[in-house]
Design an enzyme around this catalytic site. Structure first.
Site, PDB file in Angstrom:
ATOM      1  N   TYR A 161       0.962  -1.102   0.196  1.00 22.82           N
ATOM      2  CA  TYR A 161      -0.076  -0.142   0.021  1.00 22.82           C
ATOM      3  C   TYR A 161       0.951   1.345   0.058  1.00 22.82           C
ATOM      4  O   TYR A 161       0.491   2.123  -0.804  1.00 22.82           O
ATOM      5  CB  TYR A 161      -0.816   0.010   1.202  1.00 22.82           C
ATOM      6  CG  TYR A 161      -1.758   0.977   1.170  1.00 22.82           C
ATOM      7  CD1 TYR A 161      -3.212   0.877   0.614  1.00 22.82           C
ATOM      8  CD2 TYR A 161      -1.752   2.211   2.153  1.00 22.82           C
ATOM      9  CE1 TYR A 161      -4.102   1.857   0.708  1.00 22.82           C
ATOM     10  CE2 TYR A 161      -2.885   3.213   2.191  1.00 22.82           C
ATOM     11  CZ  TYR A 161      -3.931   3.054   1.428  1.00 22.82           C
ATOM     12  OH  TYR A 161      -4.888   4.086   1.317  1.00 22.82           O
ATOM     13  N   LYS A 165       1.029   4.548  -2.886  1.00 28.73           N
ATOM     14  CA  LYS A 165       0.847   5.603  -2.715  1.00 28.73           C
ATOM     15  C   LYS A 165       1.803   6.429  -2.611  1.00 28.73           C
ATOM     16  O   LYS A 165       1.586   7.704  -3.110  1.00 28.73           O
ATOM     17  CB  LYS A 165      -0.003   5.695  -1.130  1.00 28.73           C
ATOM     18  CG  LYS A 165      -1.263   4.993  -1.075  1.00 28.73           C
ATOM     19  CD  LYS A 165      -2.206   5.362  -2.110  1.00 28.73           C
ATOM     20  CE  LYS A 165      -3.716   4.904  -1.633  1.00 28.73           C
ATOM     21  NZ  LYS A 165      -4.746   5.388  -2.800  1.00 28.73           N
TER      22      LYS A 165
END
Length: 255
Positions: A161, A165
Protein backbone atom coordinates in the site's frame (compact mmCIF):
# COMPACT_ATOMS: atom_id res chain seq x y z
CA UNK A 1 -4.22 40.17 -17.81
CA UNK A 2 -4.69 41.12 -14.15
CA UNK A 3 -6.05 38.97 -11.37
CA UNK A 4 -9.82 38.66 -11.73
CA UNK A 5 -10.57 37.01 -8.38
CA UNK A 6 -12.48 33.76 -7.94
CA UNK A 7 -15.71 32.41 -6.52
CA UNK A 8 -15.23 32.45 -2.76
CA UNK A 9 -18.18 30.10 -2.31
CA UNK A 10 -16.13 27.39 -4.06
CA UNK A 11 -18.85 26.68 -6.59
CA UNK A 12 -17.93 24.36 -9.43
CA UNK A 13 -21.16 24.98 -11.29
CA UNK A 14 -21.48 23.15 -14.61
CA UNK A 15 -18.08 21.51 -14.27
CA UNK A 16 -18.07 17.82 -15.19
CA UNK A 17 -16.24 15.50 -12.80
CA UNK A 18 -15.31 11.84 -12.87
CA UNK A 19 -14.88 10.25 -9.44
CA UNK A 20 -13.48 6.72 -9.40
CA UNK A 21 -14.56 4.61 -6.45
CA UNK A 22 -17.58 6.89 -6.38
CA UNK A 23 -20.19 4.46 -5.06
CA UNK A 24 -18.96 4.40 -1.45
CA UNK A 25 -16.66 5.90 1.14
CA UNK A 26 -14.54 8.92 0.28
CA UNK A 27 -15.50 8.78 -3.40
CA UNK A 28 -19.19 8.97 -2.59
CA UNK A 29 -18.64 11.87 -0.19
CA UNK A 30 -16.71 13.78 -2.86
CA UNK A 31 -19.38 13.07 -5.46
CA UNK A 32 -22.09 14.30 -3.11
CA UNK A 33 -20.27 17.55 -2.29
CA UNK A 34 -19.44 18.23 -5.93
CA UNK A 35 -23.12 17.86 -6.81
CA UNK A 36 -24.08 20.23 -3.98
CA UNK A 37 -21.68 22.79 -5.43
CA UNK A 38 -23.19 22.63 -8.91
CA UNK A 39 -21.08 20.07 -10.74
CA UNK A 40 -22.21 17.22 -12.93
CA UNK A 41 -20.65 13.98 -11.71
CA UNK A 42 -19.93 10.57 -13.21
CA UNK A 43 -19.40 7.98 -10.50
CA UNK A 44 -17.06 5.20 -11.70
CA UNK A 45 -17.12 2.00 -9.68
CA UNK A 46 -16.99 -1.78 -9.98
CA UNK A 47 -19.96 -2.10 -7.63
CA UNK A 48 -23.20 -3.20 -9.29
CA UNK A 49 -25.15 -0.51 -7.45
CA UNK A 50 -23.15 2.44 -8.80
CA UNK A 51 -26.04 3.64 -10.98
CA UNK A 52 -28.49 3.42 -8.07
CA UNK A 53 -26.10 5.40 -5.88
CA UNK A 54 -25.79 8.08 -8.56
CA UNK A 55 -29.56 8.36 -8.99
CA UNK A 56 -30.09 8.71 -5.24
CA UNK A 57 -27.48 11.45 -5.04
CA UNK A 58 -28.89 13.43 -7.95
CA UNK A 59 -31.06 11.92 -10.66
CA UNK A 60 -30.45 14.84 -13.04
CA UNK A 61 -26.75 15.65 -12.71
CA UNK A 62 -25.16 12.34 -11.70
CA UNK A 63 -24.61 9.13 -13.63
CA UNK A 64 -23.19 5.84 -12.43
CA UNK A 65 -20.81 4.00 -14.73
CA UNK A 66 -19.47 0.51 -14.14
CA UNK A 67 -15.72 0.76 -14.60
CA UNK A 68 -12.69 -1.38 -13.82
CA UNK A 69 -9.65 0.90 -13.60
CA UNK A 70 -7.35 -2.08 -14.15
CA UNK A 71 -8.87 -2.71 -17.58
CA UNK A 72 -8.11 -0.41 -20.52
CA UNK A 73 -11.25 -1.22 -22.50
CA UNK A 74 -13.46 -0.70 -19.46
CA UNK A 75 -11.91 2.71 -18.81
CA UNK A 76 -12.17 3.75 -22.45
CA UNK A 77 -15.87 2.81 -22.58
CA UNK A 78 -16.61 4.63 -19.32
CA UNK A 79 -14.81 7.81 -20.36
CA UNK A 80 -16.57 7.81 -23.74
CA UNK A 81 -19.91 7.49 -21.96
CA UNK A 82 -19.15 10.61 -19.90
CA UNK A 83 -18.16 12.58 -22.99
CA UNK A 84 -21.36 11.50 -24.76
CA UNK A 85 -23.60 12.23 -21.77
CA UNK A 86 -22.09 15.47 -20.47
CA UNK A 87 -20.07 16.69 -23.46
CA UNK A 88 -16.78 17.33 -21.65
CA UNK A 89 -14.60 16.45 -18.65
CA UNK A 90 -13.21 19.14 -16.34
CA UNK A 91 -12.24 17.24 -13.19
CA UNK A 92 -10.88 13.78 -12.40
CA UNK A 93 -10.68 12.40 -8.87
CA UNK A 94 -8.85 9.09 -8.51
CA UNK A 95 -10.41 7.53 -5.42
CA UNK A 96 -10.58 3.84 -6.34
CA UNK A 97 -8.19 1.84 -4.22
CA UNK A 98 -7.52 -1.28 -2.21
CA UNK A 99 -5.64 -2.09 1.00
CA UNK A 100 -4.32 -5.66 1.12
CA UNK A 101 -2.14 -5.78 4.21
CA UNK A 102 0.54 -8.18 5.40
CA UNK A 103 4.05 -7.99 6.82
CA UNK A 104 6.85 -7.47 4.34
CA UNK A 105 8.44 -10.90 4.66
CA UNK A 106 5.18 -12.73 3.99
CA UNK A 107 3.15 -10.57 1.62
CA UNK A 108 2.07 -12.61 -1.39
CA UNK A 109 2.75 -11.83 -5.02
CA UNK A 110 -1.03 -11.59 -5.48
CA UNK A 111 -1.47 -8.98 -2.74
CA UNK A 112 1.46 -6.96 -4.08
CA UNK A 113 0.39 -7.03 -7.72
CA UNK A 114 -3.30 -6.33 -7.08
CA UNK A 115 -2.37 -3.33 -4.94
CA UNK A 116 -0.01 -1.88 -7.54
CA UNK A 117 -2.39 -2.62 -10.42
CA UNK A 118 -5.35 -0.85 -8.82
CA UNK A 119 -3.86 1.90 -6.67
CA UNK A 120 -0.94 2.96 -8.82
CA UNK A 121 -1.33 1.76 -12.40
CA UNK A 122 -5.10 2.25 -12.42
CA UNK A 123 -4.77 5.82 -11.18
CA UNK A 124 -2.07 6.62 -13.73
CA UNK A 125 -4.04 5.14 -16.62
CA UNK A 126 -7.09 7.20 -15.65
CA UNK A 127 -4.88 10.30 -15.50
CA UNK A 128 -3.40 9.48 -18.90
CA UNK A 129 -6.72 8.81 -20.60
CA UNK A 130 -8.63 11.74 -19.08
CA UNK A 131 -5.58 13.99 -19.45
CA UNK A 132 -5.63 13.40 -23.21
CA UNK A 133 -9.30 14.43 -23.27
CA UNK A 134 -8.52 17.61 -21.30
CA UNK A 135 -5.58 18.46 -23.57
CA UNK A 136 -7.78 18.03 -26.66
CA UNK A 137 -10.52 20.18 -25.15
CA UNK A 138 -8.05 23.02 -24.59
CA UNK A 139 -9.74 24.38 -21.45
CA UNK A 140 -7.41 23.12 -18.75
CA UNK A 141 -8.67 20.97 -15.91
CA UNK A 142 -8.07 19.58 -12.44
CA UNK A 143 -6.85 16.11 -11.53
CA UNK A 144 -6.90 15.03 -7.89
CA UNK A 145 -5.18 11.82 -6.80
CA UNK A 146 -5.85 10.12 -3.48
CA UNK A 147 -2.56 9.21 -1.87
CA UNK A 148 -2.16 8.49 1.86
CA UNK A 149 -0.18 9.24 4.99
CA UNK A 150 1.34 5.83 4.17
CA UNK A 151 3.23 7.57 1.35
CA UNK A 152 5.04 9.66 3.96
CA UNK A 153 5.50 7.52 7.07
CA UNK A 154 6.00 3.84 7.84
CA UNK A 155 2.89 1.88 8.79
CA UNK A 156 3.09 -1.74 9.92
CA UNK A 157 1.91 -4.29 7.31
CA UNK A 158 1.48 -1.58 4.66
CA UNK A 159 4.46 -2.26 2.37
CA UNK A 160 2.49 -2.72 -0.87
CA UNK A 161 0.00 0.00 0.00
CA UNK A 162 2.79 2.43 0.94
CA UNK A 163 4.65 1.71 -2.30
CA UNK A 164 1.50 2.34 -4.35
CA UNK A 165 0.72 5.61 -2.58
CA UNK A 166 4.29 6.89 -2.71
CA UNK A 167 4.11 6.22 -6.44
CA UNK A 168 0.97 8.35 -6.62
CA UNK A 169 2.96 11.33 -5.29
CA UNK A 170 5.61 10.80 -7.96
CA UNK A 171 3.03 10.57 -10.72
CA UNK A 172 1.28 13.69 -9.42
CA UNK A 173 4.46 15.78 -9.60
CA UNK A 174 5.50 14.62 -13.07
CA UNK A 175 2.04 15.10 -14.58
CA UNK A 176 1.74 18.53 -12.95
CA UNK A 177 5.06 19.52 -14.51
CA UNK A 178 4.33 18.14 -17.97
CA UNK A 179 0.73 19.37 -18.17
CA UNK A 180 1.14 22.85 -16.71
CA UNK A 181 1.49 24.08 -20.31
CA UNK A 182 -2.13 22.94 -20.86
CA UNK A 183 -3.38 24.56 -17.63
CA UNK A 184 -4.14 21.13 -16.17
CA UNK A 185 -3.50 21.19 -12.43
CA UNK A 186 -2.58 17.87 -10.79
CA UNK A 187 -2.58 17.58 -7.00
CA UNK A 188 -2.84 14.88 -4.34
CA UNK A 189 -4.53 14.37 -0.98
CA UNK A 190 -2.97 12.22 1.75
CA UNK A 191 -5.43 11.31 4.51
CA UNK A 192 -4.95 9.45 7.77
CA UNK A 193 -7.43 6.69 8.63
CA UNK A 194 -10.84 7.79 7.37
CA UNK A 195 -13.99 6.42 9.00
CA UNK A 196 -15.66 4.90 6.00
CA UNK A 197 -17.48 1.63 6.59
CA UNK A 198 -14.27 -0.23 5.76
CA UNK A 199 -12.20 2.12 7.90
CA UNK A 200 -14.45 1.62 10.91
CA UNK A 201 -14.10 -2.15 10.67
CA UNK A 202 -10.35 -2.14 10.01
CA UNK A 203 -9.53 0.17 12.92
CA UNK A 204 -12.08 -0.91 15.51
CA UNK A 205 -11.20 -1.68 19.11
CA UNK A 206 -7.77 -1.53 20.73
CA UNK A 207 -5.92 -1.18 17.42
CA UNK A 208 -7.81 2.00 16.59
CA UNK A 209 -7.54 3.47 20.08
CA UNK A 210 -3.78 2.95 20.04
CA UNK A 211 -3.49 4.55 16.59
CA UNK A 212 -5.53 7.59 17.63
CA UNK A 213 -3.16 8.22 20.54
CA UNK A 214 -0.37 8.69 17.98
CA UNK A 215 -2.32 11.48 16.24
CA UNK A 216 -1.84 14.93 17.81
CA UNK A 217 -5.48 15.89 17.24
CA UNK A 218 -6.50 12.56 18.75
CA UNK A 219 -8.94 11.25 16.17
CA UNK A 220 -9.42 9.76 12.73
CA UNK A 221 -11.02 11.62 9.84
CA UNK A 222 -14.40 11.57 8.13
CA UNK A 223 -15.09 11.24 4.41
CA UNK A 224 -16.69 14.68 4.34
CA UNK A 225 -13.42 16.25 5.54
CA UNK A 226 -11.51 14.74 2.63
CA UNK A 227 -14.30 15.82 0.28
CA UNK A 228 -13.83 19.41 1.42
CA UNK A 229 -10.17 19.29 0.34
CA UNK A 230 -11.19 17.72 -2.98
CA UNK A 231 -13.61 20.61 -3.52
CA UNK A 232 -10.87 23.13 -2.74
CA UNK A 233 -8.56 21.49 -5.28
CA UNK A 234 -11.27 21.40 -7.95
CA UNK A 235 -12.18 25.06 -7.52
CA UNK A 236 -10.73 28.20 -9.06
CA UNK A 237 -9.19 29.02 -5.67
CA UNK A 238 -6.30 26.69 -6.51
CA UNK A 239 -5.61 27.90 -10.04
CA UNK A 240 -1.98 28.59 -9.10
CA UNK A 241 -1.48 25.30 -7.25
CA UNK A 242 -0.15 22.19 -8.94
CA UNK A 243 2.06 19.23 -8.07
CA UNK A 244 1.21 19.52 -4.39
CA UNK A 245 0.12 17.02 -1.73
CA UNK A 246 -2.32 18.14 0.96
CA UNK A 247 -1.95 16.04 4.10
CA UNK A 248 -5.10 15.65 6.21
CA UNK A 249 -3.95 13.52 9.12
CA UNK A 250 -4.53 15.35 12.41
CA UNK A 251 -0.80 16.06 12.57
CA UNK A 252 0.26 12.42 12.44
CA UNK A 253 3.15 13.02 10.01
CA UNK A 254 4.61 16.10 11.74
CA UNK A 255 6.08 14.17 14.64
Amino acid sequence: MGFQGFDKNFNITDKVAIVTGGASGIGKAISELYLEKGAKVALFDLKDNVNDVAKKLNSENAIGVTCDVTNNESMDRAIEKVKTHFGKIDILVNCAGIALLDDAENISDDYWQRTIDLNLTGSFKMCQKVGKVMIAQGNGGNIINLASQAALIALDNHVAYAASKAGILGITKVLAYEWAQFDIKVNAISPTVILTELGKKAWAGEKGEKAKKEIPLGRFGYPEEVAAIALFLASDATNLMTGENIVIDGGNTIK
